[in-house]
Design an enzyme around this catalytic site. Structure first.
Site, mmCIF file in Angstrom:
data_model
loop_
_atom_site.group_PDB
_atom_site.id
_atom_site.type_symbol
_atom_site.label_atom_id
_atom_site.label_comp_id
_atom_site.label_asym_id
_atom_site.label_seq_id
_atom_site.Cartn_x
_atom_site.Cartn_y
_atom_site.Cartn_z
ATOM 1 N N SER A 135 14.130 -54.189 20.563
ATOM 2 C CA SER A 135 13.420 -55.466 20.346
ATOM 3 C C SER A 135 14.143 -56.619 21.023
ATOM 4 O O SER A 135 13.505 -57.611 21.388
ATOM 5 C CB SER A 135 13.260 -55.747 18.847
ATOM 6 O OG SER A 135 14.521 -55.854 18.246
ATOM 7 N N LYS A 150 32.518 -48.945 14.246
ATOM 8 C CA LYS A 150 32.605 -48.461 15.629
ATOM 9 C C LYS A 150 33.727 -47.421 15.780
ATOM 10 O O LYS A 150 33.603 -46.486 16.563
ATOM 11 C CB LYS A 150 32.784 -49.630 16.601
ATOM 12 C CG LYS A 150 31.563 -50.560 16.677
ATOM 13 C CD LYS A 150 30.294 -49.852 17.178
ATOM 14 C CE LYS A 150 29.142 -50.804 17.435
ATOM 15 N NZ LYS A 150 27.910 -50.133 17.869
HETATM 16 N N1 LIG Z 1 26.696 -58.189 22.241
HETATM 17 C C1 LIG Z 1 27.960 -57.836 22.229
HETATM 18 O O1 LIG Z 1 28.866 -58.664 22.499
HETATM 19 C C2 LIG Z 1 28.336 -56.402 21.932
HETATM 20 C C3 LIG Z 1 29.638 -55.985 22.263
HETATM 21 C C4 LIG Z 1 29.995 -54.659 22.048
HETATM 22 C C5 LIG Z 1 29.068 -53.778 21.532
HETATM 23 N N2 LIG Z 1 27.808 -54.214 21.211
HETATM 24 C C6 LIG Z 1 26.877 -53.227 20.672
HETATM 25 O O2 LIG Z 1 25.737 -53.192 21.518
HETATM 26 C C7 LIG Z 1 24.623 -52.688 20.776
HETATM 27 C C8 LIG Z 1 23.410 -53.555 21.065
HETATM 28 O O3 LIG Z 1 23.633 -54.836 20.526
HETATM 29 P P1 LIG Z 1 23.117 -56.186 21.217
HETATM 30 O O4 LIG Z 1 24.329 -56.944 21.620
HETATM 31 O O5 LIG Z 1 22.070 -55.913 22.203
HETATM 32 O O6 LIG Z 1 22.544 -56.931 19.915
HETATM 33 P P2 LIG Z 1 21.076 -57.349 19.473
HETATM 34 O O7 LIG Z 1 20.434 -58.180 20.529
HETATM 35 O O8 LIG Z 1 21.234 -57.957 18.098
HETATM 36 O O9 LIG Z 1 20.297 -55.964 19.375
HETATM 37 C C9 LIG Z 1 20.481 -55.073 18.300
HETATM 38 C C10 LIG Z 1 19.222 -54.264 18.108
HETATM 39 O O10 LIG Z 1 19.428 -53.351 17.031
HETATM 40 C C11 LIG Z 1 18.238 -53.336 16.267
HETATM 41 N N3 LIG Z 1 18.422 -52.854 14.907
HETATM 42 C C12 LIG Z 1 19.109 -53.402 13.875
HETATM 43 N N4 LIG Z 1 18.997 -52.634 12.780
HETATM 44 C C13 LIG Z 1 18.215 -51.570 13.128
HETATM 45 C C14 LIG Z 1 17.725 -50.436 12.437
HETATM 46 N N5 LIG Z 1 18.006 -50.212 11.145
HETATM 47 N N6 LIG Z 1 16.949 -49.545 13.110
HETATM 48 C C15 LIG Z 1 16.632 -49.744 14.407
HETATM 49 N N7 LIG Z 1 17.048 -50.818 15.110
HETATM 50 C C16 LIG Z 1 17.828 -51.717 14.472
HETATM 51 C C17 LIG Z 1 17.737 -54.778 16.297
HETATM 52 O O11 LIG Z 1 16.372 -54.783 15.933
HETATM 53 P P3 LIG Z 1 15.679 -55.890 14.985
HETATM 54 O O12 LIG Z 1 15.154 -56.930 15.942
HETATM 55 O O13 LIG Z 1 14.608 -55.124 14.291
HETATM 56 O O14 LIG Z 1 16.726 -56.414 14.049
HETATM 57 C C18 LIG Z 1 17.989 -55.107 17.763
HETATM 58 O O15 LIG Z 1 16.922 -54.656 18.556
HETATM 59 C C19 LIG Z 1 25.058 -52.660 19.309
HETATM 60 O O16 LIG Z 1 25.385 -51.334 18.937
HETATM 61 C C20 LIG Z 1 26.305 -53.529 19.299
HETATM 62 O O17 LIG Z 1 27.194 -53.160 18.263
HETATM 63 C C21 LIG Z 1 27.426 -55.501 21.396
#
Ligand SMILES: NC(=O)c1ccc[n+]([C@@H]2O[C@H](COP(=O)([O-])OP(=O)(O)OC[C@H]3O[C@@H](n4cnc5c(N)ncnc54)[C@H](OP(=O)(O)O)[C@@H]3O)[C@@H](O)[C@H]2O)c1
Length: 283
Positions: free
Chosen positions: A21, A161
């Site tokens: 999303s 993690k």
């Molecule tokens: N951004 C960073 O700096 C960073 C750094 C290191 C690692 N990461 C990792 O990268 C990955 C992606 O994160 P992002 O940065 O792209 O964040 P994001 O924009 O908040 O995306 C997270 C996604 O996970 C979905 N989600 C949450 N709970 C869920 C559930 N129960 N079932 C299915 N989907 C669910 C959210 O959907 P909804 O819209 O429905 O809530 C959203 O689409 C994560 O695993 C995060 O830990 C991020």
């Protein structure tokens, strides 16, 4: 007779991505589609989605990683649409930040339910199919926080993690003979919706964590904004290279911040590393 087989023949590779999303998952869905892959873009609320639905080789499906029946349904519907699934990206994730003492029990449980139990649910649901196919690939999106503390007040996210990393390493042995690959991506900070979705616990009555809470809060406000060290596209390209077999590494670190933290963690004794980090936040 293959229980999952149907009569559609599809030459292109198919990828299923969780959490499309927003953020990394969404960008990855578009990138893989542009590269000619069939994409099963999964999300909790597909009824809100317009843009991805309009891309020919993307199928948007409901999948909440905390609800195994939605995973099983998405697998069946995805195979029905594209004939097969080759790669799964465990991308969906959330962050609970703040001093542990100030964090509500339900937020602690939710961090585990989404970031740890969620990928377990996805992997376990896929294994009968991948076993039957005698092949498949899981790409698990971890973090620099999966191998090192990089920011204080993230003990729960850190734990989640680290657990994902342990799960992925531990599964290697039983899945290798079945030709099922496992990979970890370890990004530092990148622009996404992650920061907006963070639950940051604070207290108006317990003041002992005020200094660290305000210092970490300032960093958290900046970490997922434009100018974060790695571009979201660089993370997506890493996922793409792993999915397409251009990169076969078990772990891939992305971003200067993640690389320097992991280098320091490797060369410094742990106490020195932790004290270096704490000087920035509690002095
Ligand atoms: N951004 C960073 O700096 C960073 C750094 C290191 C690692 N990461 C990792 O990268 C990955 C992606 O994160 P992002 O940065 O792209 O964040 P994001 O924009 O908040 O995306 C997270 C996604 O996970 C979905 N989600 C949450 N709970 C869920 C559930 N129960 N079932 C299915 N989907 C669910 C959210 O959907 P909804 O819209 O429905 O809530 C959203 O689409 C994560 O695993 C995060 O830990 C991020």
């Amino acid at each position: 007779m293959n229980n999952f087989a149907n009569n559609k023949i599809e030459m292109n590779k198919t990828i299923l991505i969780t959490g499309t999303s927003t953020g990394l998952g969404r960008l990855a869905a578009k990138h893989f589609a542009e590269k000619g892959w069939n994409v099963i873009a999964t999300m909790r609320s597909p009824e809100k989605e317009d843009e991805l639905n309009s891309i020919a080789n993307i199928k948007v499906l409901k999948l909440d990683i905390t609800e195994p029946q939605t995973i099983q349904q998405a697998i069946m519907d995805g195979i029905d649409t594209f004939g097969k699934i080759d790669v799964v990206v465990n991308n969906a994730g959330i962050g609970m930040y703040g001093a542990l003492e100030l964090t509500a029990d339900e937020d602690i449980d939710r961090q585990y339910a989404v970031n740890v139990r969620g990928p377990i649910n996805v992997i376990k649901s896929f294994l009968p199919y991948f076993r039957e196919q005698r092949g498949g690939k899981f790409i698990n999106v971890s973090s620099v926080m999966g191998r090192s503390t990089a920011l204080p007040l993230g003990s729960l996210y850190n734990m989640s993690k680290f657990a994902l990393e342990g799960l992925t390493e531990g599964l290697y042995f039983e899945l290798k003979p079945l030709n099922i690959e496992l990979h970890l991506v370890e990004p530092g900070g990148f622009e996404s919706n992650f920061g907006n979705n963070i639950t940051f616990s604070k207290s108006e009555t317990i003041r002992d964590y005020d200094l660290i809470t305000s210092n970490v809060g300032a960093v958290l406000n900046a970490v997922n904004k434009p100018g974060a060290t790695a571009s979201p596209l660089s993370i997506v390209k890493t996922v793409y290279n792993l999915a397409s077999g251009k990169n076969n590494s078990f772990r891939t670190v992305v971003g200067k911040d993640a690389k320097s933290v992991l280098m320091l963690r490797k060369i410094l004794p742990i106490k020195i590393f932790l004290n270096l980090l704490s000087k920035r936040f509690i002095n």
